[in-house]
Design a protein around this motif. Structure first.
Motif, PDB file in Angstrom:
ATOM      1  N   TRP A   1      11.961   1.473  13.424  1.00 18.94           N
ATOM      2  CA  TRP A   1      10.826   0.823  13.839  1.00 18.94           C
ATOM      3  C   TRP A   1       9.945   1.742  14.529  1.00 18.94           C
ATOM      4  CZ3 TRP A   1      10.439  -3.968  12.733  1.00 18.94           C
ATOM      5  CH2 TRP A   1      11.555  -4.589  12.424  1.00 18.94           C
TER       6      TRP A   1
ATOM      7  N   ALA B   1      15.608  11.378  13.897  1.00 19.84           N
ATOM      8  CA  ALA B   1      17.115  11.336  13.887  1.00 19.84           C
ATOM      9  C   ALA B   1      17.810  11.769  12.782  1.00 19.84           C
ATOM     10  CB  ALA B   1      17.726   9.994  14.294  1.00 19.84           C
TER      11      ALA B   1
ATOM     12  N   ASN C   1      11.616   3.696  17.991  1.00 19.11           N
ATOM     13  CA  ASN C   1      12.556   3.507  18.815  1.00 19.11           C
ATOM     14  C   ASN C   1      13.626   4.288  18.568  1.00 19.11           C
ATOM     15  OD1 ASN C   1      14.722   2.304  20.095  1.00 19.11           O
ATOM     16  ND2 ASN C   1      14.022   0.091  19.599  1.00 19.11           N
ATOM     17  N   PRO C   2      14.221   4.947  19.646  1.00 24.68           N
ATOM     18  CA  PRO C   2      15.486   6.170  19.115  1.00 24.68           C
ATOM     19  C   PRO C   2      16.727   5.359  18.934  1.00 24.68           C
ATOM     20  CG  PRO C   2      14.408   6.221  21.647  1.00 24.68           C
ATOM     21  CD  PRO C   2      13.758   5.362  20.952  1.00 24.68           C
ATOM     22  N   ASP C   3      16.693   3.973  19.425  1.00 28.58           N
ATOM     23  CA  ASP C   3      17.789   3.214  19.303  1.00 28.58           C
ATOM     24  C   ASP C   3      17.803   2.719  17.805  1.00 28.58           C
ATOM     25  OD1 ASP C   3      19.084   3.981  21.784  1.00 28.58           O
ATOM     26  OD2 ASP C   3      17.875   2.104  22.524  1.00 28.58           O
ATOM     27  N   GLU C   4      16.599   2.526  17.255  1.00 28.36           N
ATOM     28  CA  GLU C   4      16.445   1.960  15.835  1.00 28.36           C
ATOM     29  C   GLU C   4      15.252   2.782  15.327  1.00 28.36           C
ATOM     30  OE1 GLU C   4      16.678  -2.488  15.357  1.00 28.36           O
ATOM     31  OE2 GLU C   4      16.937  -2.430  17.682  1.00 28.36           O
ATOM     32  N   PRO C   5      15.528   4.047  15.034  1.00 29.65           N
ATOM     33  CA  PRO C   5      14.519   4.647  14.411  1.00 29.65           C
ATOM     34  C   PRO C   5      13.492   4.223  13.295  1.00 29.65           C
ATOM     35  CG  PRO C   5      16.376   5.889  13.829  1.00 29.65           C
ATOM     36  CD  PRO C   5      16.665   4.410  14.775  1.00 29.65           C
TER      37      PRO C   5
END
Length: 96
Positions: free
Chosen positions: A79, A29, A73-77
């Motif tokens: 992780w 991201a 995790n695209p919402d929390e990169p």
């Protein structure tokens, strides 16, 4: 998916064991992140008594600069996990 790069290693000494970790970096991201994982070393490494040989096995299996696939995790990169914890190169055996 992203591409991780092995950066370095660290270890933690427990009461009866030493646990090694591979430290890696990756871009997701538009930002850079780092993570670590406990590698899955050759079963023979469990029988190596010398800490130096275990370290050599780790560094051979996961050389600094090696690239490997990972998931984040695209919402929390921040992780992430490696796609596979198998050695990236052929590690040393207990006989060497």
């Amino acid at each position: 998916m992203a591409e991780g790069t092995v950066e370095s290693y660290r270890w933690e000494r427990g009461r009866y064991t030493t646990t090694w970790f591979v430290i890696y970096s990756y871009s997701a991201a538009g930002d850079y992140y780092s993570g670590e994982f406990n590698p899955q070393l050759s079963w023979k490494s469990k029988f190596i008594r010398s800490q130096d040989k275990v370290e050599d096995n780790l560094k051979t299996g996961y050389p600094v600069g090696a690239k490997f696939p990972l998931r984040f995790n695209p919402d929390e990169p921040q992780w992430s996990v490696p796609f596979d914890r198998q050695a990236l190169a052929h590690p040393l055996t207990a006989g060497t």
